[in-house]
Write an enzyme that holds these catalytic residues in place. Structure first.
Site, PDB file in Angstrom:
ATOM      1  N   SER A 124     -34.343  15.556   4.481  1.00 51.15           N
ATOM      2  CA  SER A 124     -34.106  14.761   3.277  1.00 51.15           C
ATOM      3  C   SER A 124     -34.652  15.478   2.055  1.00 51.15           C
ATOM      4  O   SER A 124     -35.638  16.224   2.148  1.00 51.15           O
ATOM      5  CB  SER A 124     -34.822  13.413   3.448  1.00 51.15           C
ATOM      6  OG  SER A 124     -34.886  12.739   2.220  1.00 51.15           O
ATOM      7  N   TYR A 149     -42.507   7.893   6.144  1.00 51.42           N
ATOM      8  CA  TYR A 149     -41.146   8.341   6.486  1.00 51.42           C
ATOM      9  C   TYR A 149     -40.927   9.771   5.987  1.00 51.42           C
ATOM     10  O   TYR A 149     -40.483  10.646   6.728  1.00 51.42           O
ATOM     11  CB  TYR A 149     -40.097   7.400   5.875  1.00 51.42           C
ATOM     12  CG  TYR A 149     -38.715   8.019   5.830  1.00 51.42           C
ATOM     13  CD1 TYR A 149     -37.967   8.162   6.990  1.00 51.42           C
ATOM     14  CD2 TYR A 149     -38.178   8.492   4.626  1.00 51.42           C
ATOM     15  CE1 TYR A 149     -36.708   8.762   6.954  1.00 51.42           C
ATOM     16  CE2 TYR A 149     -36.929   9.092   4.587  1.00 51.42           C
ATOM     17  CZ  TYR A 149     -36.197   9.228   5.752  1.00 51.42           C
ATOM     18  OH  TYR A 149     -34.966   9.836   5.707  1.00 51.42           O
ATOM     19  N   LYS A 153     -40.252  13.676   7.992  1.00 50.78           N
ATOM     20  CA  LYS A 153     -39.228  14.706   7.741  1.00 50.78           C
ATOM     21  C   LYS A 153     -39.886  16.054   7.460  1.00 50.78           C
ATOM     22  O   LYS A 153     -39.485  17.085   7.985  1.00 50.78           O
ATOM     23  CB  LYS A 153     -38.353  14.298   6.549  1.00 50.78           C
ATOM     24  CG  LYS A 153     -37.484  13.082   6.801  1.00 50.78           C
ATOM     25  CD  LYS A 153     -36.481  13.327   7.904  1.00 50.78           C
ATOM     26  CE  LYS A 153     -35.729  12.085   8.305  1.00 50.78           C
ATOM     27  NZ  LYS A 153     -35.008  12.212   9.566  1.00 50.78           N
TER      28      LYS A 153
HETATM   29  P1  NAD Z   1     -29.196   4.917  10.564  1.00 54.21           P
HETATM   30  O1  NAD Z   1     -30.394   4.058  10.761  1.00 54.21           O
HETATM   31  O2  NAD Z   1     -27.904   4.280  10.233  1.00 54.21           O
HETATM   32  O3  NAD Z   1     -28.985   5.838  11.864  1.00 54.21           O
HETATM   33  C1  NAD Z   1     -30.052   6.253  12.698  1.00 54.21           C
HETATM   34  C2  NAD Z   1     -29.672   5.884  14.116  1.00 54.21           C
HETATM   35  O4  NAD Z   1     -30.711   6.307  15.002  1.00 54.21           O
HETATM   36  C3  NAD Z   1     -29.491   4.383  14.317  1.00 54.21           C
HETATM   37  O5  NAD Z   1     -28.218   4.166  14.917  1.00 54.21           O
HETATM   38  C4  NAD Z   1     -30.625   3.980  15.248  1.00 54.21           C
HETATM   39  O6  NAD Z   1     -30.243   2.930  16.113  1.00 54.21           O
HETATM   40  C5  NAD Z   1     -30.902   5.285  15.977  1.00 54.21           C
HETATM   41  N1  NAD Z   1     -32.264   5.460  16.488  1.00 54.21           N
HETATM   42  C6  NAD Z   1     -33.431   5.276  15.834  1.00 54.21           C
HETATM   43  N2  NAD Z   1     -34.463   5.583  16.630  1.00 54.21           N
HETATM   44  C7  NAD Z   1     -33.936   5.971  17.826  1.00 54.21           C
HETATM   45  C8  NAD Z   1     -34.493   6.411  19.048  1.00 54.21           C
HETATM   46  N3  NAD Z   1     -35.813   6.493  19.230  1.00 54.21           N
HETATM   47  N4  NAD Z   1     -33.661   6.729  20.064  1.00 54.21           N
HETATM   48  C9  NAD Z   1     -32.317   6.624  19.909  1.00 54.21           C
HETATM   49  N5  NAD Z   1     -31.739   6.219  18.771  1.00 54.21           N
HETATM   50  C10 NAD Z   1     -32.545   5.896  17.740  1.00 54.21           C
HETATM   51  O7  NAD Z   1     -29.577   6.014   9.467  1.00 54.21           O
HETATM   52  P2  NAD Z   1     -28.655   7.052   8.701  1.00 54.21           P
HETATM   53  O8  NAD Z   1     -28.633   6.664   7.281  1.00 54.21           O
HETATM   54  O9  NAD Z   1     -27.403   7.281   9.431  1.00 54.21           O
HETATM   55  O10 NAD Z   1     -29.580   8.340   8.787  1.00 54.21           O
HETATM   56  C11 NAD Z   1     -29.441   9.297   9.839  1.00 54.21           C
HETATM   57  C12 NAD Z   1     -30.553  10.333   9.707  1.00 54.21           C
HETATM   58  O11 NAD Z   1     -30.483  10.927   8.407  1.00 54.21           O
HETATM   59  C13 NAD Z   1     -31.953   9.742   9.825  1.00 54.21           C
HETATM   60  O12 NAD Z   1     -32.767  10.675  10.504  1.00 54.21           O
HETATM   61  C14 NAD Z   1     -32.390   9.610   8.386  1.00 54.21           C
HETATM   62  O13 NAD Z   1     -33.792   9.659   8.264  1.00 54.21           O
HETATM   63  C15 NAD Z   1     -31.735  10.824   7.767  1.00 54.21           C
HETATM   64  N6  NAD Z   1     -31.523  10.684   6.316  1.00 54.21           N
HETATM   65  C16 NAD Z   1     -30.849   9.597   5.850  1.00 54.21           C
HETATM   66  C17 NAD Z   1     -30.664   9.433   4.482  1.00 54.21           C
HETATM   67  C18 NAD Z   1     -29.943   8.226   3.943  1.00 54.21           C
HETATM   68  O14 NAD Z   1     -30.041   7.972   2.760  1.00 54.21           O
HETATM   69  N7  NAD Z   1     -29.209   7.473   4.720  1.00 54.21           N
HETATM   70  C19 NAD Z   1     -31.174  10.393   3.595  1.00 54.21           C
HETATM   71  C20 NAD Z   1     -31.837  11.500   4.107  1.00 54.21           C
HETATM   72  C21 NAD Z   1     -32.016  11.645   5.482  1.00 54.21           C
HETATM   73  C1  UD1 Z   2     -34.881   6.671  -1.116  1.00 58.26           C
HETATM   74  C2  UD1 Z   2     -36.139   7.192  -0.468  1.00 58.26           C
HETATM   75  C3  UD1 Z   2     -35.868   8.515   0.202  1.00 58.26           C
HETATM   76  C4  UD1 Z   2     -34.691   8.411   1.158  1.00 58.26           C
HETATM   77  C5  UD1 Z   2     -33.488   7.851   0.381  1.00 58.26           C
HETATM   78  C6  UD1 Z   2     -32.297   7.645   1.238  1.00 58.26           C
HETATM   79  C7  UD1 Z   2     -37.972   6.310  -1.848  1.00 58.26           C
HETATM   80  C8  UD1 Z   2     -39.104   6.673  -2.740  1.00 58.26           C
HETATM   81  N1  UD1 Z   2     -37.207   7.336  -1.439  1.00 58.26           N
HETATM   82  O1  UD1 Z   2     -34.472   7.570  -2.113  1.00 58.26           O
HETATM   83  O2  UD1 Z   2     -37.009   8.944   0.927  1.00 58.26           O
HETATM   84  O3  UD1 Z   2     -34.384   9.669   1.713  1.00 58.26           O
HETATM   85  O4  UD1 Z   2     -33.845   6.586  -0.180  1.00 58.26           O
HETATM   86  O5  UD1 Z   2     -32.523   6.668   2.206  1.00 58.26           O
HETATM   87  O6  UD1 Z   2     -37.763   5.163  -1.516  1.00 58.26           O
HETATM   88  N2  UD1 Z   2     -32.801   1.578  -7.566  1.00 58.26           N
HETATM   89  C9  UD1 Z   2     -32.756   0.492  -8.406  1.00 58.26           C
HETATM   90  N3  UD1 Z   2     -32.579  -0.746  -7.852  1.00 58.26           N
HETATM   91  C10 UD1 Z   2     -32.437  -0.938  -6.516  1.00 58.26           C
HETATM   92  C11 UD1 Z   2     -32.479   0.188  -5.654  1.00 58.26           C
HETATM   93  C12 UD1 Z   2     -32.681   1.426  -6.216  1.00 58.26           C
HETATM   94  O7  UD1 Z   2     -32.880   0.634  -9.616  1.00 58.26           O
HETATM   95  O8  UD1 Z   2     -32.290  -2.110  -6.084  1.00 58.26           O
HETATM   96  C13 UD1 Z   2     -32.967   2.924  -8.149  1.00 58.26           C
HETATM   97  C14 UD1 Z   2     -34.201   3.670  -7.690  1.00 58.26           C
HETATM   98  O9  UD1 Z   2     -35.297   3.375  -8.495  1.00 58.26           O
HETATM   99  C15 UD1 Z   2     -33.718   5.126  -7.808  1.00 58.26           C
HETATM  100  C16 UD1 Z   2     -32.211   5.048  -7.498  1.00 58.26           C
HETATM  101  O10 UD1 Z   2     -31.855   3.684  -7.740  1.00 58.26           O
HETATM  102  O11 UD1 Z   2     -33.870   5.585  -9.116  1.00 58.26           O
HETATM  103  C17 UD1 Z   2     -31.860   5.401  -6.085  1.00 58.26           C
HETATM  104  O12 UD1 Z   2     -32.663   4.637  -5.187  1.00 58.26           O
HETATM  105  P1  UD1 Z   2     -32.432   4.644  -3.607  1.00 58.26           P
HETATM  106  O13 UD1 Z   2     -31.001   4.406  -3.322  1.00 58.26           O
HETATM  107  O14 UD1 Z   2     -33.428   3.720  -3.000  1.00 58.26           O
HETATM  108  O15 UD1 Z   2     -32.738   6.142  -3.182  1.00 58.26           O
HETATM  109  P2  UD1 Z   2     -34.028   7.058  -3.501  1.00 58.26           P
HETATM  110  O16 UD1 Z   2     -35.135   6.283  -4.078  1.00 58.26           O
HETATM  111  O17 UD1 Z   2     -33.564   8.246  -4.240  1.00 58.26           O
END
Ligand code: NAD
Ligand code: UD1
Length: 338
Positions: A124, A149, A153
């Site tokens: 991330s 969290y 990462k």
């Molecule tokens: P998500 O929660 O939709 O998907 C994660 C999946 O992993 C889920 O289906 C959950 O059931 C499964 N899981 C969790 N723990 C497990 C375990 N111990 N064994 C087996 N399955 C397990 O999340 P996502 O948004 O699809 O994110 C996927 C990956 O990308 C995650 O590692 C997340 O941290 C990373 N990531 C997500 C974002 C984002 O904004 N969505 C941003 C940066 C990184």
């Molecule tokens: C957050 C996480 C980051 C994670 C990412 C994707 C934090 C500090 N960081 O990023 O670790 O990888 O989500 O899951 O939480 N905002 C509003 N109102 C809302 C929600 C968000 O104003 O109800 C604003 C936030 O202040 C930010 C932007 O929207 O400026 C994006 O927020 P968000 O979608 O939560 O993502 P990040 O904070 O960038």
């Protein structure tokens, strides 16, 4: 290739399964469904017209992993499984370190025992902490994370890098995602958060569909053009395609590689609100609220390296991201539960 997709029923994982199957890969998903529904995988099959193998199980369960690796050889693992709610991680640090870090250590141990040493890991942009300048490149130093969290990462990046350094048979690709939003353009797959969403786009779509009243904008006094936080939003399908590109790199014996997956463009919270209103015709009422703890002013990617080395770049713009998020939310107001 036969690919083990951990967390493949989740938001990014399920979209990646579609792209993998469309590219002709064989897919086996391992997911404990702690934050997802198996219905997402039915949709994957529906959209691709292809089958995949699904194992409901946990990455911390060695017996399950042993069985998966022995049934049929796995060429590479795309490792999405993990807990990802920032706020919850502050309340439950042990659970986050145990699930994400112990889980990955067990997974990697069983991989090497099975002779599979290729892994793509979901990292991330949070690992950059509060960057001194934007856009961030992969050379930008990692920073101090504001929550457990984020630390999982950052630590897992270090652990996987050390494992690769000690044994050059490993190919490790760390993908640093910026802010994934959007949904499959079919409207059949998308993000399905539990409870009240923490992230911006799912909150906006739930306001638009009438499940929530008003958006709270967290701070309008940042040092950004309109005072609200700036992020690099990337369409989830672009992100999914990035994993297929990374797999090709693995086949070239990549060693250790790190790539930012973002668009290179930053949008503020109010830019997103306005883009959503324009793209969908839905009005989003909002109030300015205090800053959210742990937030940074601005973060967006320099994604040049992924373009040069993976031949990948994001194709979708903010309008499509908004339209696709809305199509998914409006057609599935209760996510996969409807
Ligand atoms: P998500 O929660 O939709 O998907 C994660 C999946 O992993 C889920 O289906 C959950 O059931 C499964 N899981 C969790 N723990 C497990 C375990 N111990 N064994 C087996 N399955 C397990 O999340 P996502 O948004 O699809 O994110 C996927 C990956 O990308 C995650 O590692 C997340 O941290 C990373 N990531 C997500 C974002 C984002 O904004 N969505 C941003 C940066 C990184
Ligand atoms: C957050 C996480 C980051 C994670 C990412 C994707 C934090 C500090 N960081 O990023 O670790 O990888 O989500 O899951 O939480 N905002 C509003 N109102 C809302 C929600 C968000 O104003 O109800 C604003 C936030 O202040 C930010 C932007 O929207 O400026 C994006 O927020 P968000 O979608 O939560 O993502 P990040 O904070 O960038």
């Amino acid at each position: 290739m036969r690919i083990l997709v951990t967390g493949g029923a989740g938001y990014i994982g399920s979209h990646t399964c579609v792209e993998l199957l469309n590219e002709g890969h064989e897919v086996v998903v391992l997911d404990n469904l702690s934050n997802s529904s198996e219905v997402s995988l039915d949709r994957v099959k529906e959209l691709t017209g292809k089958e995949l193998d699904f194992c409901k199980g946990d990455i911390r369960d060695r017996d399950v992993l042993k069985k998966l690796f022995s049934e049929k050889p796995v060429d590479a693992v795309i490792h999405f499984a993990g807990l990802k709610a920032v706020g919850e991680s502050v309340q439950k640090p042990w659970e986050y370190y145990e699930n994400n870090i112990s889980g990955t250590l067990i997974l990697v141990d069983e991989m090497r025992k099975a002779g599979c040493k290729n892994i793509i890991f979901s990292s991330s942009s949070t690992v950059y902490g509060t960057p001194e300048k934007v856009p961030v490149t992969e050379q930008t130093p990692k920073g101090s994370c504001t929550n457990p969290y984020g630390w999982t990462k950052s630590m897992l990046e270090q652990i996987l890098s050390d494992i690769q350094a000690a044994d050059s048979e490993w190919n490790v690709i760390l993908l640093r995602y910026f802010n994934p939003i959007g949904a499959h353009p079919s409207g059949r797959m998308g993000e399905d958060p539990n409870g009240i969403p923490n992230n911006l786009m799912p909150y906006i779509t739930q306001v638009a569909v009438g499940k929530l009243e008003r958006l709270g904008v967290f701070g309008d006094d940042y040092d950004t053009p309109d005072g609200t936080g700036v992020r690099d939003y990337i369409h989830v399908v672009d992100l999914a395609v990035g994993h297929v590109a990374a797999l090709k790199k693995i086949e070239e014996k990549a060693g250790l590689k790190i790539y930012n997956l973002g668009t290179g463009t930053g949008y503020s919270v109010l830019d997103i609100v306005h883009a959503f209103e324009e793209a969908t015709g839905q009005k989003i009422p909002y109030d300015i609220k205090p800053r959210r703890a742990g937030d940074i002013a601005e973060n967006y990617a320099d994604a040049t390296l992924a373009k040069e080395e993976l031949g990948w770049e994001a194709k979708y713009g903010i309008r499509e991201m908004c339209q696709d998020s809305w199509r998914w939310q409006s057609q599935n107001p209760n996510g996969y539960k409807s």
